[in-house]
Every structure is written in structure tokens, then in C-alpha cells.
Scaffold this motif. Sequence first.
Motif, PDB file in Angstrom:
ATOM      1  N   TYR A 642       0.826  -1.206   0.000  1.00 23.33           N
ATOM      2  CA  TYR A 642       0.000   0.000   0.000  1.00 23.33           C
ATOM      3  C   TYR A 642       0.861   1.258   0.000  1.00 23.33           C
ATOM      4  N   ASP A 643       1.979   1.221   0.743  1.00 21.76           N
ATOM      5  CA  ASP A 643       2.830   2.412   0.776  1.00 21.76           C
ATOM      6  C   ASP A 643       3.573   2.604  -0.541  1.00 21.76           C
ATOM      7  N   ASP A 644       3.821   1.514  -1.284  1.00 14.99           N
ATOM      8  CA  ASP A 644       4.478   1.642  -2.592  1.00 14.99           C
ATOM      9  C   ASP A 644       3.642   2.513  -3.531  1.00 14.99           C
ATOM     10  N   VAL A 645       2.317   2.356  -3.424  1.00 12.63           N
ATOM     11  CA  VAL A 645       1.421   3.175  -4.255  1.00 12.63           C
ATOM     12  C   VAL A 645       1.594   4.643  -3.883  1.00 12.63           C
ATOM     13  N   MET A 646       1.554   4.913  -2.565  1.00 13.29           N
ATOM     14  CA  MET A 646       1.712   6.284  -2.093  1.00 13.29           C
ATOM     15  C   MET A 646       3.131   6.786  -2.346  1.00 13.29           C
ATOM     16  N   ASN A 647       4.110   5.880  -2.315  1.00  9.09           N
ATOM     17  CA  ASN A 647       5.513   6.281  -2.470  1.00  9.09           C
ATOM     18  C   ASN A 647       5.766   6.909  -3.834  1.00  9.09           C
ATOM     19  N   GLU A 648       5.161   6.352  -4.870  1.00  9.86           N
ATOM     20  CA  GLU A 648       5.318   6.926  -6.212  1.00  9.86           C
ATOM     21  C   GLU A 648       4.771   8.355  -6.243  1.00  9.86           C
TER      22      GLU A 648
END
Length: 911
Positions: A642-648
Amino acid sequence: MFGGLAKSLFGSSNDRYVKSLNPILAQIASFEPALVAMSDEELSNQTVKFRERLANGTKLDDLLPEAFATVREAAKRVLGQRHYDVQMIGGIVLHRGEIAEMRTGEGKTLVATLATYLNALPGDGVHVVTVNDYLAARDAEWMGQVYTFLGMTIGIIIPNLSDDQRRAAYAADITYGTNNEFGFDYLRDNMKYERSSMTQRPFNFAVVDEVDSVLIDEARTPLIISGPTDDKSDLYMQVDAVVKQLVPGDYDKDEKQKTIILTEDGTEKVERMLEAAGLLEGANLYDFENTQVVHHLNQALRAIVMFKSDIDYIVKDGKVIIIDEFTGRMMDGRRWSDGLHQAVEAKEGVAIEPENQTMASITFQNYFRMYPKIGGMTGTAATEAAEFYDIYKINVVSIPTNVAVKRVDEEDEFYKDTADKFRAIAKKIKHHADLGQPVLVGTVSIEKSELLSEFLVGEQVEHKVLNARFHEMEAHIVAQAGRKSAVTIATNMAGRGTDIKLGGNLEFRMLDEHPDLIEGTPDYAAVAARIDEEIEAEKQAVLAAGGLFVLGTERHESRRIDNQLRGRSGRQGDPGLSRFYLSLDDDLLRIFGPDTLFAKMMRNNIEDGEAIGSKWLSKAIETAQKKVEARNYDIRKQVVEYDDVMNEQRKVIYEQRADIMDAETVGDVVVDMRAETVNVIVGEACPPNSYPEQWDIAGMKARLADILNLEPPIDEWLKEEAIDPEVVETRVLEAADAMVAEKAASLDPETWTSVEKSILLQNLDHHWKEHLATLDALRQVVHLRAYAQKTPINEYKQEAFSLFQRMLEAIREEVTRTIAHASFQMEAPVGLPELPDFITTHFDPFTGMDDTNDVDAGTLGHITSQMPPLQIPQPQGDFGTDPAEWAGVVSRNAPCPCGSGQKYKHCHGSV
């Protein structure tokens, strides 16, 4: 079978890898004679020579043998410690960006100096990451002597430093600090309004001590910076009163997943009570209008049913203080997010503090993946090797011990219930203490520590309890846990990072028994010599008794934590003993064990007070632990997904902020935003391939007046035969550009650029903050899409992308509106706004557990150093001498004006 045969003939892949490093060890040894012959000045000058060679094109790997040999010789002269060959192997592994698994007491702190020094030579900075502020300060002071001897600069990042102090610490060759401080500084930097006010440099290389704790245990929880929202104390109290009237039949709880939901009957009961309290809109609890009430209801349920006092938190001085599930320490100053902490405060009847809104967040996974290279050290990493590689692409290398391990690890003992188990433990401890053998007891909670303490009092065994209530003294207590007949009860590896030396620890005994003596004076030396003799005599007595006995009162859900406890005994070839005691009541067996087999066998075949031990039972326990480890890995993996999505999206926003701050002028960005906004307004009012009479003229006029502060003569334009949407758009844009150009002309160019930057950055931050709140809410409900046969993470990605596009449109529109409506006067200089007081938290979105630490600079303990002393932040400004006048004037997170070095909120602000 064939694998085992090959392993016995050729060794494991790990053994072969370690063996392959022997030629490098030989090269390091070849430099030793020449370095030994050097004077101190010549040796310290090696750093200058290495840097010259790097500037001339030499690679770091080519410098490794000579650089490592230089550090070994420097450590020998400054600390009186010479790196063993196995420590050199550990240094090579760290330099290669891998994890060195080294047993407790093998000198990991000294190992770090090798890779740290080598990678600091290019001057890009090396971060040494530790698990708490005490260890950061201790290691920087201790190993800093080697670095300063070799001409390198050291910085320490601890709480409550000013931005200038942090900037100076990050500018040093080597910077020590905790994972939380490094992560929060990254987030804070990306909320600043000027590049010059940022503290960190671009990332280069990090050495992570206790890497399993930092990258595995704490990685279940993201770092969050937040700000306060509206006070809802009454709502929390009303919902709490409702939930306290429920009985176990009104809800279903799942201890494995730490979830709780209302039953159908429970829902009806709650609806009636909420209606009576005037909190329900409509007849149905789950109507859209009741979303907020349902959220608070769920948090109150979790607080009352799932969270236990003295296990998950304690109440101290009228405040709810979180207890870290991994270390058993109090997390003073930290709060669970999303209304959970307020629900616990309502449960306990203490003052309720307002909840907070997220302003920035990042997971440790995504933070540490920004470093081009990471090396790590720990005593226990092999059981999590797959996760280290999957998430961080780091290999784990087990380093052999310098001296063979002599510790005896006995089979687990099983008892029918907790009372039988604790009676047996107390008798066992008394037996070993009477023999003169020190005993370190590991428990999983404060409750269990205090229960065992009662049993030991009954057996008249003198002991010390180390848990969240007494964490201030943990290093001092643990350091003396190896003394003759000492009995120390520690909650979940409290005091990790402090060596347990048999016979006692000279440094801590001097601090505890003779705090008035100054190191380096004749009086100090005389007393130290006497105590040293006592320690040696005690050590011989303890060795004769069998070394340190480590006793576990139950198995932890992670094998790694059990191995950490066991590893405290058998340090550097010392003898030792370890054993775990278990019962059917233990959480691990009760929640995750194979119920029927255990229950039947234990209840039918064991008498009260009887113990059994078998390899089959130990294997069953290990299977249960593997189950929990796999579940926890899934939780961490989900956090990352989930944080990978926000990380981008975070990268896009942070890069855009940096570009705005770095740009000499941002006029072209603002012009593009205005053009995009005009294009959207005209496009919505005048659809393609439509006639002028079909256009929404009234709507377009209203939007242009609202956003662009314009009233163009559109009705006149419509009388023209050749009018089309492109012509309207061009004319509107020309009028908007002319109006803004007139405003810009009233200010000098530098001031106008400052105005545009300020407006851009403030709008970017505001909308990003709102976007984070929306994504938080989305993440909490998106799992429900699984009922529609949809994959939640894919749904989250699609929705998050759509929300991000909408956010960018909103930013363009808001920036255009602000500039169009703003009026400027030159009476006062235009400045960028100050950042507000932020609250830093580190909670788990799945369990609500918090594992951050808020240690003030003034409470770091005794630090003696040849380095410059730590700079404790001093209050800025004249606030007067009366503390009663400071309230509302001094910031909560600012240093207290009394000069204590603590934050105001922890000093006079807490009164």
C-alpha cells in the motif's frame, strides 16, 4: 539426503562465501607491520592519502585492505581493542551492502567502524542507525574516538536539536542516530519552504545496528507526522459509555488478527443506546451519516476489549503511556493514531487530548530503500533472510564466532498451567542463585514480570525487575546481570545493546557506586583498580557455577526474539545455560497452537505440578512460531504494497517541491497552471462539436469570476460569426495573464518570485495533506471490495491514481485562484510561513501498536567523551522567569525556558 552429504563435504553456501574472503584477510594482514611502525601523526594522515587516491580514480574496493588495516591499528591505539579476523569478515560483509549475523558479544559495534570509515572517505556522509538514543550517543562517543583520531568528523542526531544543529550533524563525515530520527528528518525536510532550511544531504550509505529490529519489527509501522484537529472529547466519552454496557455475546473477537466486530444482536443493542444518547442519525447504524460514529464505536470496542492495561499501555500521572510490544519500554510522548489513543483515554477516565491529522508519512521499507547501499548487523537475522532479500534485496551472511560457543541450550519444559509453571521457575531460579549462578529471566509483558516477582518474593529470592516502569535504569541493571547470584527479570529483551559481562561491568559500577569521582584522576584509578579485582574474583566464581543462566518464561511469537534472549548467555566463549518454560495458558499455544493435540495430551496425561519435555513438543512450538512469522511477514508486506502506491506519488510531490525551491523563477509553472485551468473551464462550458447556443455561458461566467477574478465580455464575443471555444479560451487567458502581469509589476521581481513560490508550496502541502487523509480512509475500507471478487490492492491502486489526478487539478485551480484574487502591499516584507508544531508518531495501522521513543536530550544518561560535548538545545528568546507566563507563548516542542534541555511539554508545560 544428497544435500546433507554435499554440505558435510563442501560446507554450506554461507561457509563457502565466508571462506572466499580469506584472501582479502591476508591482504589486510600484510599492511599491519608497516602501520604498526607509523607514528600517531602518520597513521592519522592515512585519511588524507586515501582521499587523494580516491580523487585520482582509485576505487573503494581497492582501498579496502589498507583502510581496514588502518582502522584496526587506530582502534588498538585509541581503544586498546584489536579487530579479530572474524570482525574483519563482518566489516567486508557490511561494506558489500549485506547483513552480518554475529553472535552477542562478538563486538558488532567495533565491526561497524571498518565499513563506516571506508565509505566515509569520499565525503558523501555515512549514517550509522541504532535502535535508541542511548545507543546512538554511546556508540558515537565510544567509536568516535577512532574516527576523530583518523581525522573524521562525527555528528549525532537526537531529539530536540535545532535545525542548525541537525544540519551540522548531517554535514559530518559520519552521523549517528535512530531510525525514527533519520526518517522524521526526511519527512520534515520535505515540508520546508526553502532548500537552505533542509537538514539532510543526499543519501549515500547506511550501517544499521540491530538490523532485524529496525527493518523487520519496526517496519510494521509507518512513520507519521501529524497536526492537531478539532476536539471531540464528549463524543469519545459518550461512545465509551455505550460500549462499556456491552457483554461478550454482543461482539466477536479474533485475537490472531487483533480484530473485533459486533454481532447482529450487538448491532441492534448499540443502535438503541446510540439513539437514546442522541448520536444516531436515522434508524440504521451503518447509514452514511453515521460513518464517524461507527469509526469511534469500533475504536472504543478495540480499546475496551483488545487493549489491556499493564500489557499494551500503563496509566501514569493521569496519562495513557504506550508500551512497546517488542522491548517492553514505555513510549512516553507517543500516541496511537486514528482516535484509538483517545478511546483508551476515555476507557481509563483520564483527560482526552485531541486526535491528529496526517501531514506526511513513510514506511521504513521505502525510507531505507532510498539509500544506494545498506549494511546491517545483528545477532539474529537468519530466520528472516527471505524477507530481507524480498523487501530490501540484502543477503544475510552468518559470521563464525571468534571462540566456539559453550552455552548449553536445554529442551523446553511444559506445564499444565501458568501457576505450576511459575512455581517451578521460582524454585529453579532459587536453586541456581544459591549456587552463585546469575540468572536472566525473559518475560513477554509487565504483567508476567510482576507475577513472577511475587513468586520469587515467596521463595525469598533477591531480584531486580526491568520493564517499562523502570526503563531509565535499564542499561545499568542489564550491565550488572552477570554478577554472582544476580537475578534479573527483563521484559522482552529490554537493555538490548548492553553487554552482560560475567562478574559485572566496571564502567557502570563506577557510575553507580562512585558518581562523584572523575575519570583520569588518581582517586578514580585507585577505586577502579580495586573494583576490577572484585569483578575478576566474581567472574571466576560465576564461571565455576556455570556462567549466565538465561530462562525464558514463555516462547515469543518470533523465533528471532527467543534467539536474542538465548544469545545473552555464552558471550565470547563463556559457559552458559538456557531453557524455556511453557504452559497451555501461554498466548502462543492458546492462540496459534494445534488446540486438540495439546489440550488432550496436556490435560489427560499430566498431573498438577508435573513437567514434561520432548523434541516433538518443541517442534510443534516451532511450527506455531513459523505460522506467526509468516502472518507478520504478510502484514509487513501489505504495509509495503500500500505504501508503494503512495511512495510513487510522494516522490512526484517531493521532487516538485524541490524543483520549486531550487528554481530561480517559477513564473512558467504558474502560467502553465493558469492555462490548464482556463482550458478546463472553457472545455466544460463549451464541449467539442457543439453550437454556441448549447454552451453553458452562465456557468462559465461564474467559474471565471470565482477562479480568475475576471468578467470578460463573453456576450459580446458570441455576436461574432467566427467564435469558437479556442478563441474564447485564448481571449480569457490573455485577459488573465494581463491582470497577473499588472500585479507582478507592482512588486520587484525577487519579491514576486517569493510570493509565487510561497503560494505554490502552501497549496501543494495543503492538498497533499488532504490527499493523505483520503488515502488513509480508502485503505481502511478497500478490503471490503474482496466481497465483490475484486483484489483490494488493485482497487486501491486505481482509486489512488484517480485521486492523485484530481488532487493535481485542484492544486492548479487553487494556485490560479489565489494569485488572481490576492492583493499585495509593500508595507511589510513578504516572507515564507513558519512550520507549525508537528507531532511525530509511529503506529501500526493493522494493530494500533506504537514503537517510537521520545527521549529528551537531557535524559540520555552519562556520556563521557573525547569528542565535543553534545549540544543540548537552549531556549531562544526572553520569556521571563515566571513559568506561569510561559503557557501559550512557548511552543510545546520547544526547549523549556528553564534550561533543563527537555521539551517544554515534558517539563514546565506538563504541570
